[in-house]
Design a protein around this motif. Structure first.
Motif, PDB file in Angstrom:
ATOM      1  N   ILE A 253      38.095  26.750  51.663  1.00  0.00           N
ATOM      2  CA  ILE A 253      39.172  27.510  51.030  1.00  0.00           C
ATOM      3  C   ILE A 253      40.114  26.568  50.289  1.00  0.00           C
ATOM      4  CG2 ILE A 253      41.129  29.043  51.492  1.00  0.00           C
ATOM      5  CD1 ILE A 253      38.339  30.333  51.781  1.00  0.00           C
ATOM      6  N   ILE A 254      40.394  25.415  50.876  1.00  0.00           N
ATOM      7  CA  ILE A 254      41.246  24.435  50.204  1.00  0.00           C
ATOM      8  C   ILE A 254      40.585  23.963  48.911  1.00  0.00           C
ATOM      9  CG2 ILE A 254      42.238  22.119  50.419  1.00  0.00           C
ATOM     10  CD1 ILE A 254      42.484  22.732  53.452  1.00  0.00           C
ATOM     11  N   ILE A 255      39.277  23.726  48.955  1.00  0.00           N
ATOM     12  CA  ILE A 255      38.550  23.306  47.751  1.00  0.00           C
ATOM     13  C   ILE A 255      38.559  24.418  46.708  1.00  0.00           C
ATOM     14  CG2 ILE A 255      36.239  22.731  46.892  1.00  0.00           C
ATOM     15  CD1 ILE A 255      35.835  21.180  49.521  1.00  0.00           C
ATOM     16  N   LEU A 256      38.423  25.672  47.140  1.00  0.00           N
ATOM     17  CA  LEU A 256      38.473  26.786  46.180  1.00  0.00           C
ATOM     18  C   LEU A 256      39.834  26.891  45.513  1.00  0.00           C
ATOM     19  CD1 LEU A 256      36.473  29.706  47.816  1.00  0.00           C
ATOM     20  CD2 LEU A 256      36.013  28.566  45.654  1.00  0.00           C
ATOM     21  N   TRP A 257      40.923  26.681  46.274  1.00  0.00           N
ATOM     22  CA  TRP A 257      42.259  26.693  45.664  1.00  0.00           C
ATOM     23  C   TRP A 257      42.380  25.581  44.623  1.00  0.00           C
ATOM     24  CZ3 TRP A 257      45.685  30.334  45.369  1.00  0.00           C
ATOM     25  CH2 TRP A 257      45.801  31.296  46.377  1.00  0.00           C
ATOM     26  N   ALA A 258      41.902  24.391  44.964  1.00  0.00           N
ATOM     27  CA  ALA A 258      41.978  23.273  44.017  1.00  0.00           C
ATOM     28  C   ALA A 258      41.104  23.535  42.790  1.00  0.00           C
ATOM     29  CB  ALA A 258      41.552  21.979  44.709  1.00  0.00           C
ATOM     30  N   LEU A 259      39.906  24.067  43.004  1.00  0.00           N
ATOM     31  CA  LEU A 259      39.001  24.346  41.892  1.00  0.00           C
ATOM     32  C   LEU A 259      39.576  25.407  40.960  1.00  0.00           C
ATOM     33  CD1 LEU A 259      36.211  23.819  40.636  1.00  0.00           C
ATOM     34  CD2 LEU A 259      35.354  25.687  42.055  1.00  0.00           C
ATOM     35  N   SER A 260      40.200  26.429  41.520  1.00  0.00           N
ATOM     36  CA  SER A 260      40.787  27.467  40.668  1.00  0.00           C
ATOM     37  C   SER A 260      41.931  26.897  39.833  1.00  0.00           C
ATOM     38  CB  SER A 260      41.254  28.656  41.498  1.00  0.00           C
ATOM     39  OG  SER A 260      42.314  28.284  42.358  1.00  0.00           O
ATOM     40  N   GLY A 261      42.726  26.015  40.417  1.00  0.00           N
ATOM     41  CA  GLY A 261      43.796  25.377  39.648  1.00  0.00           C
ATOM     42  C   GLY A 261      43.261  24.507  38.526  1.00  0.00           C
ATOM     43  N   VAL A 262      42.194  23.771  38.811  1.00  0.00           N
ATOM     44  CA  VAL A 262      41.580  22.922  37.782  1.00  0.00           C
ATOM     45  C   VAL A 262      40.989  23.780  36.669  1.00  0.00           C
ATOM     46  CG1 VAL A 262      39.636  21.364  37.374  1.00  0.00           C
ATOM     47  CG2 VAL A 262      41.156  20.971  39.303  1.00  0.00           C
ATOM     48  N   LEU A 263      40.337  24.878  37.025  1.00  0.00           N
ATOM     49  CA  LEU A 263      39.750  25.756  36.005  1.00  0.00           C
ATOM     50  C   LEU A 263      40.821  26.373  35.110  1.00  0.00           C
ATOM     51  CD1 LEU A 263      36.964  27.569  38.044  1.00  0.00           C
ATOM     52  CD2 LEU A 263      36.640  26.007  36.132  1.00  0.00           C
ATOM     53  N   ILE A 264      41.910  26.834  35.719  1.00  0.00           N
ATOM     54  CA  ILE A 264      42.972  27.463  34.932  1.00  0.00           C
ATOM     55  C   ILE A 264      43.656  26.435  34.028  1.00  0.00           C
ATOM     56  CG2 ILE A 264      45.224  28.597  35.059  1.00  0.00           C
ATOM     57  CD1 ILE A 264      44.182  29.984  37.624  1.00  0.00           C
ATOM     58  N   LEU A 265      44.078  25.325  34.611  1.00  0.00           N
ATOM     59  CA  LEU A 265      44.782  24.317  33.806  1.00  0.00           C
ATOM     60  C   LEU A 265      43.873  23.682  32.754  1.00  0.00           C
ATOM     61  CD1 LEU A 265      46.977  22.550  36.498  1.00  0.00           C
ATOM     62  CD2 LEU A 265      47.695  24.165  34.728  1.00  0.00           C
ATOM     63  N   GLY A 266      42.638  23.385  33.135  1.00  0.00           N
ATOM     64  CA  GLY A 266      41.704  22.805  32.170  1.00  0.00           C
ATOM     65  C   GLY A 266      41.391  23.753  31.029  1.00  0.00           C
ATOM     66  N   GLY A 267      41.218  25.029  31.355  1.00  0.00           N
ATOM     67  CA  GLY A 267      40.955  26.019  30.312  1.00  0.00           C
ATOM     68  C   GLY A 267      42.132  26.194  29.375  1.00  0.00           C
TER      69      GLY A 267
ATOM     70  N   PHE B 295      39.470  32.754  33.041  1.00  0.00           N
ATOM     71  CA  PHE B 295      39.160  34.018  33.707  1.00  0.00           C
ATOM     72  C   PHE B 295      38.598  33.782  35.112  1.00  0.00           C
ATOM     73  CE2 PHE B 295      36.036  37.334  34.743  1.00  0.00           C
ATOM     74  CZ  PHE B 295      36.890  38.426  34.806  1.00  0.00           C
ATOM     75  N   ILE B 296      37.672  32.844  35.252  1.00  0.00           N
ATOM     76  CA  ILE B 296      37.086  32.550  36.559  1.00  0.00           C
ATOM     77  C   ILE B 296      38.147  31.983  37.504  1.00  0.00           C
ATOM     78  CG2 ILE B 296      35.452  31.046  37.759  1.00  0.00           C
ATOM     79  CD1 ILE B 296      33.607  31.390  35.299  1.00  0.00           C
ATOM     80  N   GLY B 297      39.033  31.139  36.989  1.00  0.00           N
ATOM     81  CA  GLY B 297      40.106  30.583  37.818  1.00  0.00           C
ATOM     82  C   GLY B 297      41.062  31.648  38.315  1.00  0.00           C
ATOM     83  N   VAL B 298      41.472  32.543  37.439  1.00  0.00           N
ATOM     84  CA  VAL B 298      42.390  33.621  37.832  1.00  0.00           C
ATOM     85  C   VAL B 298      41.698  34.575  38.807  1.00  0.00           C
ATOM     86  CG1 VAL B 298      43.655  35.637  36.970  1.00  0.00           C
ATOM     87  CG2 VAL B 298      43.818  33.452  35.776  1.00  0.00           C
ATOM     88  N   THR B 299      40.435  34.886  38.563  1.00  0.00           N
ATOM     89  CA  THR B 299      39.682  35.751  39.472  1.00  0.00           C
ATOM     90  C   THR B 299      39.551  35.109  40.847  1.00  0.00           C
ATOM     91  OG1 THR B 299      38.444  36.604  37.585  1.00  0.00           O
ATOM     92  CG2 THR B 299      37.519  37.008  39.762  1.00  0.00           C
ATOM     93  N   THR B 300      39.344  33.808  40.894  1.00  0.00           N
ATOM     94  CA  THR B 300      39.254  33.102  42.168  1.00  0.00           C
ATOM     95  C   THR B 300      40.582  33.144  42.912  1.00  0.00           C
ATOM     96  OG1 THR B 300      37.584  31.640  41.219  1.00  0.00           O
ATOM     97  CG2 THR B 300      38.630  30.906  43.248  1.00  0.00           C
ATOM     98  N   VAL B 301      41.688  32.980  42.204  1.00  0.00           N
ATOM     99  CA  VAL B 301      43.010  33.061  42.841  1.00  0.00           C
ATOM    100  C   VAL B 301      43.229  34.452  43.434  1.00  0.00           C
ATOM    101  CG1 VAL B 301      45.494  33.096  42.373  1.00  0.00           C
ATOM    102  CG2 VAL B 301      44.098  31.223  41.516  1.00  0.00           C
ATOM    103  N   ILE B 302      42.884  35.485  42.695  1.00  0.00           N
ATOM    104  CA  ILE B 302      43.051  36.854  43.196  1.00  0.00           C
ATOM    105  C   ILE B 302      42.165  37.085  44.417  1.00  0.00           C
ATOM    106  CG2 ILE B 302      42.671  39.289  42.634  1.00  0.00           C
ATOM    107  CD1 ILE B 302      43.546  38.568  39.747  1.00  0.00           C
ATOM    108  N   ALA B 303      40.925  36.625  44.364  1.00  0.00           N
ATOM    109  CA  ALA B 303      40.018  36.789  45.501  1.00  0.00           C
ATOM    110  C   ALA B 303      40.535  36.028  46.724  1.00  0.00           C
ATOM    111  CB  ALA B 303      38.617  36.311  45.128  1.00  0.00           C
TER     112      ALA B 303
END
Length: 88
Positions: free
Chosen positions: A20-34, A66-74
């Motif tokens: 879950i910690i990795i998913l939070w970090a990955l979603s942040g990277v996806l959103i900021l990188g995008g 979109f994938i980052g925001v969807t991951t945050v919501i999930a």
């Protein structure tokens, strides 16, 4: 408390799940990188130039956000479900 009773009880509710910690970090990277790729990308398209890595990043930036925001919501739903299960 012995090791046998600790195994019977299971993990404590305060234990952090590393996935879950990795998913939070990955979603942040996806959103900021995008967002950075969208803000720094060239809006001028020419068919004569060669495809560069910046063009590829700019192409996939909206999907990344979109994938980052969807991951945050999930993850928020997952945390709410875990919290509700602990309360009941």
């Amino acid at each position: 408390m012995t090791a046998a009773t600790a195994e019977e009880i299971g993990p404590s509710p305060r234990t952090k799940n590393p996935f879950i910690i990795i998913l939070w970090a990955l979603s942040g990277v996806l959103i900021l990188g995008g967002l950075l790729a969208l803000l720094n990308g060239s809006l001028e398209v020419s068919m004569t130039q060669r495809v560069s890595m910046a063009d590829i990043l700019f192409t996939f930036a909206p999907q990344s956000v979109f994938i980052g925001v969807t991951t945050v919501i999930a993850l928020m739903f997952w945390h709410a479900w875990r919290w509700q299960r602990g309360q009941g």
